[in-house]
Design a protein around this motif. Sequence first.
Motif, PDB file in Angstrom:
ATOM      1  N   LEU A 186      57.364  16.810  65.683  1.00 17.65           N
ATOM      2  CA  LEU A 186      57.607  16.162  66.971  1.00 17.65           C
ATOM      3  C   LEU A 186      57.534  14.642  66.823  1.00 17.65           C
ATOM      4  N   ARG A 197      51.628  22.086  74.000  1.00 18.33           N
ATOM      5  CA  ARG A 197      52.736  22.556  74.834  1.00 18.33           C
ATOM      6  C   ARG A 197      53.417  21.381  75.549  1.00 18.33           C
ATOM      7  N   ILE A 220      51.123  19.556  66.126  1.00 16.14           N
ATOM      8  CA  ILE A 220      52.116  18.556  66.542  1.00 16.14           C
ATOM      9  C   ILE A 220      52.808  17.970  65.317  1.00 16.14           C
ATOM     10  N   CYS A 228      53.530  18.325  74.567  1.00 16.63           N
ATOM     11  CA  CYS A 228      54.261  17.515  73.588  1.00 16.63           C
ATOM     12  C   CYS A 228      55.614  18.137  73.278  1.00 16.63           C
ATOM     13  N   HIS A 229      55.673  19.463  73.250  1.00 16.17           N
ATOM     14  CA  HIS A 229      56.954  20.142  73.047  1.00 16.17           C
ATOM     15  C   HIS A 229      57.870  19.957  74.261  1.00 16.17           C
ATOM     16  N   GLU A 230      57.289  20.057  75.448  1.00 14.15           N
ATOM     17  CA  GLU A 230      58.090  20.005  76.665  1.00 14.15           C
ATOM     18  C   GLU A 230      58.533  18.596  77.041  1.00 14.15           C
ATOM     19  N   ALA A 276      55.133  20.505  63.601  1.00 12.90           N
ATOM     20  CA  ALA A 276      56.355  20.785  64.362  1.00 12.90           C
ATOM     21  C   ALA A 276      57.388  19.679  64.220  1.00 12.90           C
TER      22      ALA A 276
END
Length: 238
Positions: free
Chosen positions: A93, A60, A88, A62-64, A91
């Motif tokens: 990222l 979470r 990760i 890493c997404h934010e 996604a």
Amino acid sequence: MTGPAIGPAASPGPDSHQRRIKVVVADDDTLLQAGLALILGTDDDLEVVGQATDGLRAVRLCHELAPDVVLMDVRMPGIDGVEATRRIAAAGLPTRVLVLTTFHHDAYVWSAIRAGASGFLLKRASPERLIDAVRTVAAGQAVLDPAVTRDIFTRLAAQPDPGTHPPPSDARLERLTAREREVLRQVAHGLSNTEIAELLSLAESTVKTHVKRILAKLDARDRAQAVAISYQTGLMPP
């Protein structure tokens, strides 16, 4: 003792001319987590932007926060570091994963590298080694400790990992020239481009070109995955 509250660290001062490397620390041992954050915070080029005690929280964050690097403990509650690394990577990222492990022969390390990690580091590494490893991974390189890399891969290369894609066929190695195979062997031994250049009497720029071509021909994400492929396909025998 608990780790500092999750949130952005202080921004670099107005005289800063270079963007700091953003790091998330994920470890369920809050004392160790705080210690890692403290060590990283001593370097002017690094900024700890978040901390997590489980894999789901790490994903979470890493997404934010889109950190450059996440220090990922492999053994955590909820989803472990391997599954967090896989999510990760899946996604897409920009975050690169540096796995933290306590043991030389940790099967989780092998699974994490196959899931998308860019390398691993023993938790007892020196502060200097930790900082250097974060910088190395942030720069797009892999961190493979030569003292333990060979043992991990030779012990675990033959073990199936149903959660990852099947390894490439041996035919993929046929795409490599004899020189590229030799360079890949040295990469698998944990040597840097500079060390390979000295060993093979090549210019460092030539080694970099070889490595770039090796990654492209093997369809490898980075040096860590190229090393995994070299053991999976038998180029590096146990």
